[in-house]
Motif scaffolding. Sequence first.
Motif: not given
Length: 680
Positions: A56, A179, A181, A215-217, A225, A228-229, A232, A245, A247
């Motif tokens: 991530i 975002i 995280v 969002f999940h990663c 990662s 997903t980033m 997002a 996100v 992570a």
Amino acid sequence: MTNKKKYSIKETPKELLAEWFNLMTLGRALDEKAPNYLKQAIGWSYHAPYAGHDGIQLAIGQIFDRKTDHLFPYYRDMLTSLSAGLTAEEVIFNGISKDTDVAGGGRHMSNHFAKPEWNVHNVSSCTGNHTLHAVGIARALKHYKGKGVAISSQGESSVSEGYVYEAINGASKEQLPVIFVFQDNGYGISVPKKDQTANRKVADNFRGLKYLKIFHCNGKDVFDSMNTMAEAKAYAIENQMPAIVQANCVRMGSHSNSDKHELYRDNAELNYVQKYDPLAKFRRLLIRYERFTEEELQAIEADVKLQVKKAHRAGLTAPDPDPNSVHDFVMPEAYPAAKYPEGLHNETGESKKLIEGLNETLKAEFRHNPDTFIWGQDIANKDKGGIFNVSKGMQQEFGIERVFNAPIAEDFIMGTANGMSRFNDKIRIVVEGAEFADYFWPAMEQFVETTHEYWRTKGQYSPNITVRLASGGYIGGGLYHSQNIEGALSTFPGVRIVYPSYADDAAGLLRTSIRSKGMTVFMEPKALYNDPKAAAVIPDDFEVPFGKARVRREGTDLTIITYGNTTHMCVEVADQIAKDLGRNVEVMDLRSLIPLDKESILKSVAKTNKVLVVHEDKVFSGFGAEIAAIVTEEAFEHLDAPVKRVGSTFTPVGFNRILEKAILPNNEKIYAAAKDLLDY
């Protein structure tokens, strides 16, 4: 927006994979080397290892564009910072607190990586508080139609902080491109996640917020990662809406070099986290899918060792901070107020009330600078402009984007001001920090944070903010509506504090505050808003410089030093003493507490030889204690009597008017103290 997965082990260009492996290997080498500096007494006394967050953190840095985006890393974001473009030298300069540290020249704790000129922002040690700053800068991005996104990074446990909820709720309400995280490694130091939240994934706590996408990663996996980033970021920019996100990571080491995770993690868990080492997994994938040979990877690893050696040598030879520099960058230079250098004017024309002076000056400054904004609670709703109507008519003239209501969340009001003012140096922000000054306490964490931004960044960021606070009593308001807080606020370096008593000074100091760089707390004596005693002639362009007291009444027998509501009482008492006793009392209205006009104070003391300090706040630990100490220390030889003080009792302010009168200073109390000194 497409959901197509852009990155994979097979399709990602080899050159990019090589860059990623270099960054990950470099980051891990520095991550493991950092504790050695402490052991050798070189520095890096705080280091939070990131190993286990590799995927991530690489992704955050890779999707960050320093030309358009703004990044707020947290203390574990070493690889994030490297991936965003910081060099190994810059990381080591920060770690061992060298003057060449681009984050702030060794003024801030190690492992707080930043590069403000690239929009990699310097954040404080109050975990998670930078979420509010990210929201503020996202507000600016949206207002100025920027093409980027704000990225705020933190551990999952810091999400328990109230201001994080305020930030995410505010970003949702305003639909901002930011975002958040959450790097979830399961622990807040030694506290397991189950003691932080009922949800297994803390992002699920926010599922009810409108406009917010979660969002999940797998934060251990580079490709998941990255995808997903990227998704997002596309969502946040294209929709101008916030995203979270979450992570999933592991923390391979202790929380920091002062923590021993063996005390709360068993061997099975310690073996588990080592097994899921993201760097080792990435290296195996590169070999397994024949993207690299063993020899190619070894060549990169050998080059990384050379990079670290070079950076280490640069770190050891870099200059240390100069101890004589501690007073640099405490506060930016103020607007000079050159038109009225003494803050005085020809008093001809029509008198205006203090509230009129504030309202008209706010409007004039909004016309003067289109990059001026104001928000707070009840600040603009139809014909109402704040609970005292100081901002009446402003939203109608300047629009909802520049004049708007904030949630009942003082930390949010203060923190987003800090963030938005980072966008460019032309921006000037006025906030009603709270509807009443003594409701400001929830904002104190953000206030304290903002006071040391300029110093902490070595002058790279100046929070250009005026914090308006309706202050004082004499309205029968009691607790939370009638107390003074300037004594407490004055203990923090890095903020100006002004407290006018008359309409002209209120207008002039407000203009100077708004035009100045840095933060000013503007205390407004609300009992005087509409009081004819405070009315004055106000020139349209009036300016009052900071740190210039004003003598309201000349005298030779006693100096009364005062400000705010009690200024008028002191003038009345001085006039009464002249009638009753034939003695001449000088009344000095400070107007500005920080900076303080020490020169005028000492000059008056030398003339009158006796001093009475009067203010509405409590005598015990009130601001008058500092004045008394200065006079005693620097003008002792001129004193013919002890310095005396009049203020509130060391109690809260009572609601019943009988109690309020017993607690707050008044003419009778001031008269008695002045007479005692004159008779001494």
